[in-house]
Design an enzyme around this catalytic site. Sequence first.
Site: not given
Length: 198
Positions: A71, A154
């Site tokens: 994460d 990204f």
Amino acid sequence: MKRLIIASNNEHKVKEIKAILAEFPFEIVSLKEAGIDIDVEEDGSTFMENAYKKAYEIFRLAKDSMVLSDDSGLMVDALGGEPGVYSARFAGEHGNDAKNNEKLLELLKGKPFEERGARFVSAIVLILDENRIIKVEGDIKGVVKEELSGRGGFGYDPLFYVPKMNKTFGELSEQDKNEISHRARALQKLKEELKNTL
């Protein structure tokens, strides 16, 4: 060959992790490649809580495999650490990079370079089996630019400027990014732990 499931369907993230862990004798697969279709609610207050929750939920479904979960996100100083754990859904819609970047630029509008400090954080959890869990974290400091630069990467990559490279993550080659990124730093720690564990 032992199978390692990456608890993600983010193709960029999966590609990055596969490249960095390529030296290990694992069959590394994404959730999609493992035939697992599950959406784990990331409701933790820290990156590590979310990473653990994702890894554990997938591990319960696939106990014959190791599970790795990452994460990660961007923490901006001037925004009190936001977007933080909400990085992927900062503008409301999960994974809409364009909208997230737009919102970030809007919130930092008019702020000078020296007040645009930020850091990317990556928390990684690897569940080897019921009794062995590895947790690591990596980060890298940078500055949020006033406009997008570069077509690579990204998420917030085209806005995240790294002074020592004089480039944004979006301008770095895949190889260069995989050497210095927050995820790369966390994975390097993970590799060391793995070598001592296996």
